[in-house]
Write a protein that holds these residues in place. Structure first.
Motif, PDB file in Angstrom:
ATOM      1  N   UNK A 163       0.801  -1.341   0.018  1.00  0.00           N
ATOM      2  CA  UNK A 163      -0.014  -0.007  -0.119  1.00  0.00           C
ATOM      3  C   UNK A 163       0.791   1.185   0.063  1.00  0.00           C
ATOM      4  N   UNK A 215      -0.869   8.538   4.624  1.00  0.00           N
ATOM      5  CA  UNK A 215      -1.826   8.386   3.580  1.00  0.00           C
ATOM      6  C   UNK A 215      -2.312   6.833   3.490  1.00  0.00           C
ATOM      7  N   UNK A 216      -1.112   5.918   3.542  1.00  0.00           N
ATOM      8  CA  UNK A 216      -1.701   4.554   3.513  1.00  0.00           C
ATOM      9  C   UNK A 216      -2.386   3.914   4.769  1.00  0.00           C
ATOM     10  N   UNK A 217      -1.865   4.558   5.760  1.00  0.00           N
ATOM     11  CA  UNK A 217      -2.527   3.798   7.131  1.00  0.00           C
ATOM     12  C   UNK A 217      -3.449   4.939   7.733  1.00  0.00           C
ATOM     13  N   UNK A 218      -3.831   6.005   6.852  1.00  0.00           N
ATOM     14  CA  UNK A 218      -4.955   6.656   7.246  1.00  0.00           C
ATOM     15  C   UNK A 218      -4.607   7.354   8.604  1.00  0.00           C
TER      16      UNK A 218
END
Lengths: 136, 332
Positions: free
Chosen positions: A88, A118-121
């Motif tokens: 991700x 971004x990938x892990x929010x």
């Protein structure tokens, strides 16, 4: 499966939702019956959830003891592992492993942290610290 | 605004296609969509690991239902992917403004209406977006939910633009031309044959009945592995078979429903009716297999690996009878 034997086990993993199961009536017609859960499926889902939970818990301890960087815990906290995080973010696994090193963690560039965020929010600031008081 | 009607389905992709085509005047049930796209299979890919566990699938690759339905029914569909989030969201809003209902590929994990217990990183979940609320949230018809849902714009956009395996790239899809009065008979016959042949005759051990036997072999060998891994391995089979919206028994019940409907379309064809009954029985065997696994993965329980493997071999044998029966169907 007969329409009358569709399990209605109120599985906690369904969180009050219902799933559509196909079952047959006495004429052999097969149609949807809404099921509130099946304990068999629930057992398998819970096993997977507790495995994820266990990974997060172990990661938490390692980070707390200074053996791993906070990123390592956050990866498991969002139900990822090294493979999913690598996919991700587009980062190679070995480069992510370097970021798990607490001594090198503060050297990560903002641009790279932004990709993780971004990938892990999560925000970059969130990723930099270990949340207090979990698993105690 | 459109007058879209939500319906509850077992599986996301077949559910979306069924609801979408119904909205455009073509009434096809979820099982019919599933059967007409030859979606049922069995695949075991031990070298492809997800979360450390091998890939096991009871249906074809994601997106194959959309693509096969489009091809087999000669439906004109538009599939759009986007280079960035902004374009992707803008386009969605445009389509909704035109009154369209729009299919989308998403990651389950980021959809905020999914309860915590169901959120895993799976990037090929399908749903229909049918309206936008005043506060900017989207109205979602998620086929695996009993009722329509609402999803915040931020969450939906995130779910549409995750990266990684099967990344959706914001995929949106909608039909532009749906034919009426389709003669289903030849398409049904062709796809029944295709599914039966694939299950019986795939020459490599990763798909079809050979894959079921291959999995049985690996279950037998699990005794030599770490017990925790063995239990996760077995639990993973049940999850793929039951948890991910298969309609029960790894899509075998839904396929039985298709065979029954097909029988009715061919004036109560007895071969197809019998095949449907046999498939229901095999489905029950899969459920019993899942039950046996659930018992053995409990803490402190010993696992009868040989017993589980033998059950699978019996399932493979009985599935073979269904496919042989399906091949007896002459399409008339």
């Amino acid at each position: 499966m007969d329409v009358n034997s569709v399990p209605q086990d109120d599985s906690s993993t369904y969180a009050k939702n219902k799933k559509a199961i196909y079952a047959s009536d006495e004429n052999g017609n097969v149609s949807v019956v809404a099921s509130s859960g099946w304990e068999v499926e629930e057992a398998a889902t819970k096993q997977a959830l507790s495995d994820l939970e266990e990974s997060a818990k172990q990661a938490y301890t390692l980070v707390k003891n200074g053996e791993m960087s906070p990123l390592y815990f956050h990866m498991y906290a969002v139900r990822m592992d090294l493979q999913v995080l690598s996919e991700s973010t587009g980062f190679f696994k070995w480069t992510i492993k370097k970021d798990f090193d607490p001594s090198k963690f503060s050297n990560i560039k903002d641009k790279r942290m932004a990709v993780y965020a971004e990938a892990m929010g999560k925000s970059q600031d969130e990723l930099k610290i270990l949340p207090k008081g979990l698993y105690e | 605004m459109n007058n879209f009607e939500h319906s509850h389905s077992a599986h996301c992709e077949s559910g979306v296609m069924s609801a979408m085509l119904r909205h455009h005047g073509l009434e096809l049930s979820e099982p019919m969509i599933f059967g007409l796209s030859s979606a049922m299979t069995f695949a075991y890919l031990p070298f492809l690991k997800l979360g450390g566990l091998p890939l096991i699938a009871y249906r074809n690759m994601p997106k194959s239902i959309i693509k096969n339905i489009r091809k087999n029914l000669k439906i004109k569909m538009k599939l759009e992917t986007f280079s960035n989030k902004e374009k992707g969201q803008k386009r969605l809003d445009e389509l909704l403004k035109e009154g369209k209902i729009v299919g989308a590929q998403t990651s389950v994990y980021w959809l905020d209406y999914f309860p915590e217990e169901m959120r895993f990183h799976f990037n090929a979940h399908n749903l229909i977006i049918y309206d936008k609320e005043e506060d900017g949230a989207y109205k979602i018809s998620d086929p695996v939910f009993e009722t329509p849902q609402v999803c915040s714009a931020a969450s939906l956009t995130k779910a549409r633009f995750v990266k990684g395996v099967m990344a959706p790239k914001g995929l949106l899809y909608y039909p532009t031309h749906v034919p009426r009065d389709i003669d289903l008979k030849p398409i049904i016959a062709k796809n029944i044959k295709k599914t039966a042949k694939r299950m019986l005759k795939t020459p490599i051990p990763i798909e079809g009945l050979r894959a079921i036997r291959y999995l049985a072999k690996h279950i037998r060998a699990l005794g030599k592995k770490d017990k925790r891994y063995a239990k996760l391995f077995l639990g993973n089979i049940v999850r793929m078979q039951e948890e991910i919206g298969t309609g029960g028994a790894g899509f075998r019940y839904i396929y039985a429903a298709f065979l029954k409907e097909a029988s009715d379309i061919f004036d109560k064809n007895t071969t197809l009716d019998e095949a449907s009954k046999l498939m229901l029985e095999v489905g029950d065997e899969w459920r019993d297999f899942a039950l046996a696994i659930a018992k053995s993965i409990k803490p402190k329980k010993e696992i009868d690996f040989n017993g589980l493997a033998d059950r699978l071999l019996s399932i493979a044998e009985n599935e073979a009878k269904v496919y042989t029966k399906m091949l007896e169907f002459n399409g008339k």
